[in-house]
Design a protein around this motif. Structure first.
Motif, PDB file in Angstrom:
ATOM      1  N   GLU A 134       0.826  -1.206   0.000  1.00  0.00           N
ATOM      2  CA  GLU A 134       0.000   0.000   0.000  1.00  0.00           C
ATOM      3  C   GLU A 134       0.861   1.257   0.000  1.00  0.00           C
ATOM      4  O   GLU A 134       0.594   2.209  -0.744  1.00  0.00           O
ATOM      5  CB  GLU A 134      -0.943  -0.011   1.196  1.00  0.00           C
ATOM      6  CG  GLU A 134      -2.100   0.981   1.074  1.00  0.00           C
ATOM      7  CD  GLU A 134      -2.962   0.721  -0.155  1.00  0.00           C
ATOM      8  OE1 GLU A 134      -3.365   1.725  -0.808  1.00  0.00           O
ATOM      9  OE2 GLU A 134      -3.208  -0.448  -0.480  1.00  0.00           O
ATOM     10  N   LEU A 135       1.880   1.269   0.836  1.00  0.00           N
ATOM     11  CA  LEU A 135       2.780   2.424   0.877  1.00  0.00           C
ATOM     12  C   LEU A 135       3.432   2.632  -0.486  1.00  0.00           C
ATOM     13  O   LEU A 135       3.503   3.760  -0.989  1.00  0.00           O
ATOM     14  CB  LEU A 135       3.856   2.211   1.941  1.00  0.00           C
ATOM     15  CG  LEU A 135       4.946   3.297   2.018  1.00  0.00           C
ATOM     16  CD1 LEU A 135       4.354   4.594   2.561  1.00  0.00           C
ATOM     17  CD2 LEU A 135       6.104   2.828   2.902  1.00  0.00           C
TER      18      LEU A 135
ATOM     19  N   LYS B  88       2.385   1.664  -3.475  1.00  0.00           N
ATOM     20  CA  LYS B  88       1.414   2.088  -4.492  1.00  0.00           C
ATOM     21  C   LYS B  88       1.050   3.552  -4.339  1.00  0.00           C
ATOM     22  O   LYS B  88       0.837   4.261  -5.340  1.00  0.00           O
ATOM     23  CB  LYS B  88       0.164   1.207  -4.411  1.00  0.00           C
ATOM     24  CG  LYS B  88       0.408  -0.223  -4.890  1.00  0.00           C
ATOM     25  CD  LYS B  88      -0.871  -1.048  -4.932  1.00  0.00           C
ATOM     26  CE  LYS B  88      -1.453  -1.301  -3.556  1.00  0.00           C
ATOM     27  NZ  LYS B  88      -2.650  -2.182  -3.608  1.00  0.00           N
ATOM     28  N   GLN B  89       0.979   4.033  -3.116  1.00  0.00           N
ATOM     29  CA  GLN B  89       0.677   5.454  -2.895  1.00  0.00           C
ATOM     30  C   GLN B  89       1.758   6.345  -3.490  1.00  0.00           C
ATOM     31  O   GLN B  89       1.465   7.383  -4.077  1.00  0.00           O
ATOM     32  CB  GLN B  89       0.544   5.724  -1.392  1.00  0.00           C
ATOM     33  CG  GLN B  89      -0.689   5.129  -0.748  1.00  0.00           C
ATOM     34  CD  GLN B  89      -0.669   5.270   0.764  1.00  0.00           C
ATOM     35  OE1 GLN B  89       0.238   5.884   1.337  1.00  0.00           O
ATOM     36  NE2 GLN B  89      -1.656   4.685   1.437  1.00  0.00           N
ATOM     37  N   HIS B  90       2.998   5.944  -3.342  1.00  0.00           N
ATOM     38  CA  HIS B  90       4.106   6.771  -3.814  1.00  0.00           C
ATOM     39  C   HIS B  90       4.390   6.584  -5.304  1.00  0.00           C
ATOM     40  O   HIS B  90       4.925   7.499  -5.943  1.00  0.00           O
ATOM     41  CB  HIS B  90       5.369   6.474  -3.003  1.00  0.00           C
ATOM     42  CG  HIS B  90       5.367   7.107  -1.643  1.00  0.00           C
ATOM     43  ND1 HIS B  90       5.834   8.376  -1.406  1.00  0.00           N
ATOM     44  CD2 HIS B  90       4.920   6.638  -0.446  1.00  0.00           C
ATOM     45  CE1 HIS B  90       5.704   8.666  -0.124  1.00  0.00           C
ATOM     46  NE2 HIS B  90       5.146   7.632   0.483  1.00  0.00           N
TER      47      HIS B  90
ATOM     48  N   ASP C  33       2.075   5.641  -7.772  1.00  0.00           N
ATOM     49  CA  ASP C  33       0.948   5.847  -8.682  1.00  0.00           C
ATOM     50  C   ASP C  33       0.433   4.529  -9.269  1.00  0.00           C
ATOM     51  O   ASP C  33       0.161   4.441 -10.469  1.00  0.00           O
ATOM     52  CB  ASP C  33       1.380   6.812  -9.794  1.00  0.00           C
ATOM     53  CG  ASP C  33       0.241   7.218 -10.720  1.00  0.00           C
ATOM     54  OD1 ASP C  33      -0.913   7.221 -10.260  1.00  0.00           O
ATOM     55  OD2 ASP C  33       0.517   7.521 -11.902  1.00  0.00           O
TER      56      ASP C  33
ATOM     57  N   SER D 288      -2.395   1.391  -9.245  1.00  0.00           N
ATOM     58  CA  SER D 288      -3.789   1.149  -8.864  1.00  0.00           C
ATOM     59  C   SER D 288      -4.332  -0.030  -9.657  1.00  0.00           C
ATOM     60  O   SER D 288      -3.688  -0.543 -10.574  1.00  0.00           O
ATOM     61  CB  SER D 288      -4.639   2.395  -9.159  1.00  0.00           C
ATOM     62  OG  SER D 288      -4.633   2.672 -10.557  1.00  0.00           O
TER      63      SER D 288
ATOM     64  N   ARG E 137       6.610   8.783  -9.731  1.00  0.00           N
ATOM     65  CA  ARG E 137       6.318   9.497  -8.488  1.00  0.00           C
ATOM     66  C   ARG E 137       5.905  10.938  -8.750  1.00  0.00           C
ATOM     67  O   ARG E 137       6.000  11.787  -7.861  1.00  0.00           O
ATOM     68  CB  ARG E 137       7.535   9.458  -7.564  1.00  0.00           C
ATOM     69  CG  ARG E 137       7.898   8.058  -7.106  1.00  0.00           C
ATOM     70  CD  ARG E 137       9.059   8.021  -6.147  1.00  0.00           C
ATOM     71  NE  ARG E 137       8.774   8.671  -4.877  1.00  0.00           N
ATOM     72  CZ  ARG E 137       9.563   8.611  -3.807  1.00  0.00           C
ATOM     73  NH1 ARG E 137      10.695   7.911  -3.862  1.00  0.00           N
ATOM     74  NH2 ARG E 137       9.250   9.233  -2.690  1.00  0.00           N
TER      75      ARG E 137
ATOM     76  N   ARG F  40       3.421  12.552  -6.400  1.00  0.00           N
ATOM     77  CA  ARG F  40       3.997  12.882  -5.090  1.00  0.00           C
ATOM     78  C   ARG F  40       5.510  13.015  -5.287  1.00  0.00           C
ATOM     79  O   ARG F  40       6.292  12.184  -4.843  1.00  0.00           O
ATOM     80  CB  ARG F  40       3.669  11.790  -4.073  1.00  0.00           C
ATOM     81  CG  ARG F  40       2.175  11.583  -3.861  1.00  0.00           C
ATOM     82  CD  ARG F  40       1.891  10.462  -2.870  1.00  0.00           C
ATOM     83  NE  ARG F  40       2.351  10.792  -1.525  1.00  0.00           N
ATOM     84  CZ  ARG F  40       2.060  10.063  -0.436  1.00  0.00           C
ATOM     85  NH1 ARG F  40       1.324   8.969  -0.562  1.00  0.00           N
ATOM     86  NH2 ARG F  40       2.509  10.405   0.751  1.00  0.00           N
TER      87      ARG F  40
END
Length: 691
Positions: A359-360, A362-364, A366, A368, A381, A384
């Motif tokens: 999860e961490l 994928k957040q950084h 991009d 999904s 990235r 972010r």
């Protein structure tokens, strides 16, 4: 020599070639010839026009056209009946590619690869295009229809063909006769920088919309303008930084393996054409290093370190029965017949590999379920872009390593392991300068090993460089770019090591290029040597392409040789070199940025002389300080080295103070007082940027 026939198709003569690109086509039903006298003779004997197809191993659309048309028996039969078909690797024969790309542009068509040109039996262009689909689509006619139409026009309308030939040859001749001028005043440099600044995407970086290319030499020009103006124009600095930031965090960068892809297909640097080229990465190492020297950006340092690691791990050619040391050319965009398949990820794959840490990540990066490109995820990235705290960055690094370990087990893209002298020159110089800037001696070893490879294994019996090497076979005359970039590499190694042998090698190659490439009537260097016999003309221009222009690079080389040796013949030749192309700025300055950067260096060189010997602790402390400053116009010498300073050098006769190494910073014939402290040298160099 005539090409070796293919065992699967005796009429296909690519089987004996060494180019991976040509070998990809050795099994085609097309009766391909390699470029050469035999192919041209066959065209004249049979009075058939020539179909010239130019591409390269890492080119996605080259693969598409090959699968659709060149592997198709029906299309191949039309080609074989109506044409003498010649296949060229544009990386092996940039001289051929340059001429016919220019011809296509003169026809009003956008250039690129695959290049599809139609020539008379004498090799004269009369029509062309790039990719043609097998069936009519994309607003383009079907390739078989194009073939029949062109052959019919060539046979039935010779006057029309001849008119095109004459017009194109005249226009090509004019393009190889650049408009001369005088110097390039600093005011002109500033106007050009301001004009280029208007084209910058202020949000995503780069020029305009899509596609976006790195164009490192253009951003070097903007950076130089910012330095030259006393670091006052923040827009110039922002243009360079936003571009490097977005590229470094975008999908154009390989976040798992390091290295940049060739260009972005969108405005956001997300989706590249996935091929990775040695020359792009060399230029970006250079630019990232130059900007890092001023900003200290941890992102830029990381990207340089990762890209150099990629070069060492995946791009050193040779091995086994063959010598190692030179750098390979490219990695393909495609694997398993799909563009980008090696590089993209589904969310499920990431979840499976990373588990609780997914999860961490994928957040950084991009990632999904729906994906960010064709239902898959290109890691990036840019949503972010700011670096996270140290603990988070360490977790992300661990996750990247896990994903890379899995990716390494996939089927890899094709590797074109031929060694090209010009591209190696770019990487050698970049590594040498980055090694000193980042204090990484091992990078300097990579550079010296590659230099020795080109010098020792890519020189013919006549003492002249060759362009390409693969698996022990040396091929093709060197171009101007080969000499220009290897001379630049030799000079970079001389300055970073203090060893005289590199300066001597640069001088020897400069004599050769002067003897065989210089235009004695109008100045400037031709792209090909005076004994190149298989081309319809000798091109001469200073335009940058995917790589910096050889003529622009030679201007900087000549200026640097003058400063290092004091030989006035180099200064006179540099003046003539600049004058030969200066008038072109009034026509179109956009493709002349390497020439402009070299002119800035010629007029504003900053000479650093360290009174000491390479390797001495106090001398090396001063050298380290000098290489820490973003000073693109610096020339560094050790006055205590084996080769003494020239008699007319402004620091001639200046030596150590109280037995301690000191540095002198000189502009023109004026030098600073002796500087014993590294911090004082750094300050002096920063001031010299804009005085």
């Amino acid at each position: 020599m005539a090409g070796k026939p293919s065992t699967s198709n005796p009429a296909n003569r690519l089987g004996g070639e060494t180019s991976p690109y040509l070998l990809q086509h050795a099994g085609n039903p097309v009766a391909w010839w390699p470029w050469g006298d035999e192919a041209l003779a066959e065209a004249q004997r049979s009075n058939r026009p020539i179909l010239l197809s130019v591409g390269y191993a890492a080119c996605h659309w080259c693969h598409v056209m090959a699968h659709e048309s060149f592997e198709d028996e029906t299309t191949a039969s039309v080609m074989n009946e109506l044409f003498v078909n010649i296949k060229v690797d544009r990386e092996e024969r940039p001289d051929i590619d340059q001429i016919y790309q220019q011809a296509l542009a003169l026809l009003g068509e956008q250039g690129g690869w695959p290049l599809t040109m139609f020539l008379t039996p004498k090799g004269e262009p009369f029509w062309g295009g790039t990719y043609f689909p097998s069936e009519q689509r994309y607003g383009r006619p079907a390739f078989a229809d194009v073939l029949r139409t062109v052959a019919r026009v060539h046979q039935g309308e010779p006057d029309k063909v001849n008119n095109n030939v004459v017009a194109l040859k005249e226009a090509l001749g004019k393009m190889s006769s650049p408009q001369s001028g005088g110097g390039i005043p600093v005011e002109v440099q500033e106007q050009i920088a301001e004009r280029l600044l208007r084209e910058i995407d202020r949000v995503h970086g780069g020029f305009g919309q899509a596609p976006k290319f790195p164009s490192a030499y253009v951003f070097e020009l903007l950076w130089r303008a910012w330095l030259r103006g006393g670091r006052q124009n923040g827009d110039l600095k922002h243009a360079v930084e936003i571009t490097l930031d977005r590229m470094s965090q975008g999908g154009i960068y390989d976040h798992l393996g390091g290295g940049f892809a060739r260009y972005s297909t969108d405005p956001y640097w997300l989706a590249p054409h996935f091929e990775k080229m040695l020359y792009d990465n060399a230029q970006l190492i250079d630019l990232l290093t130059l900007v890092w020297q001023e900003t200290g950006s941890p992102l830029y340092r990381q990207r340089v370190e990762e890209t150099v690691a990629w070069v060492e791990r995946e791009m050193v050619a040779g091995g086994g029965e063959h010598p190692r040391g030179g750098f390979a050319a490219t990695f393909d965009a495609d694997s398993e017949g799909e563009e980008g398949k090696f590089y993209v990820w589904s969310e499920a794959e990431i979840d499976q590999v990373l588990g609780a840490d997914a999860e961490l990540f994928k957040q950084h990066y991009d990632a999904s379920a729906e994906g960010n490109w064709e239902h898959s995820n290109i890691l990036n990235r840019n949503k972010r872009p700011a670096l996270a705290d140290a603990a988070t960055e360490q977790k992300l690094a661990t996750a990247r390593a896990k994903l890379k370990a899995v990716r390494d087990k996939r089927i890899w893209p094709g590797w074109d392991d031929k060694v090209l002298a010009d591209w190696n020159g770019l990487m050698i110089a970049a590594l040498a300068k980055a090694a000193r800037a980042f204090d990484q001696p091992h990078w300097l070893e990579l550079a010296t090993d590659a230099f020795a490879f080109v010098r020792d294994h890519m020189t013919g019996a006549d003492g002249r460089l060759r362009h390409a090497w693969r698996q022990g076979t040396l091929k093709h005359r060197a171009t101007l770019d080969d000499y220009a970039n290897m001379i630049r590499a030799a000079l970079a190694l001389h300055e970073t090591t203090g060893e005289a042998e590199y300066l001597e090698q640069a001088e020897m190659w400069t004599r050769i290029v002067g003897r065989h490439y210089w235009d004695g009537d109008n100045g400037g260097y031709f792209f090909t040597a005076d004994d190149a016999a298989d081309l319809i003309l000798r091109a001469k221009q200073a335009n940058d392409n995917a790589v910096p222009s050889g003529n622009g690079t030679m201007l900087a080389n000549l200026a640097r040789l003058f400063l290092l040796t004091g030989e006035d013949s180099y200064r006179r030749r540099a003046e003539a070199q600049r004058s030969a192309f200066a008038g072109e700025l009034q026509r179109n300055f956009f493709p002349l940025t390497t020439l402009l950067n070299a002119s800035d260096f010629f007029d504003n060189a900053v000479q650093v002389v360290i009174a000491g010997v390479p390797g001495e602790a106090d001398a090396e402390a001063l050298a380290k300080a000098a290489w820490s400053v973003s000073q693109p116009n610096m020339v560094l010498q050790y006055s205590g080295a084996a080769r003494a300073l020239p008699a007319l050098h402004p620091a001639h006769g200046k030596g150590k103070v109280d037995g301690r190494a000191v540095a002198y910073v000189c502009r023109g014939q004026t030098c600073s007082l002796p500087l014993a402290e590294p911090a004082a040298l750094q300050a002096a160099l920063r001031e010299q940027v804009f005085t």
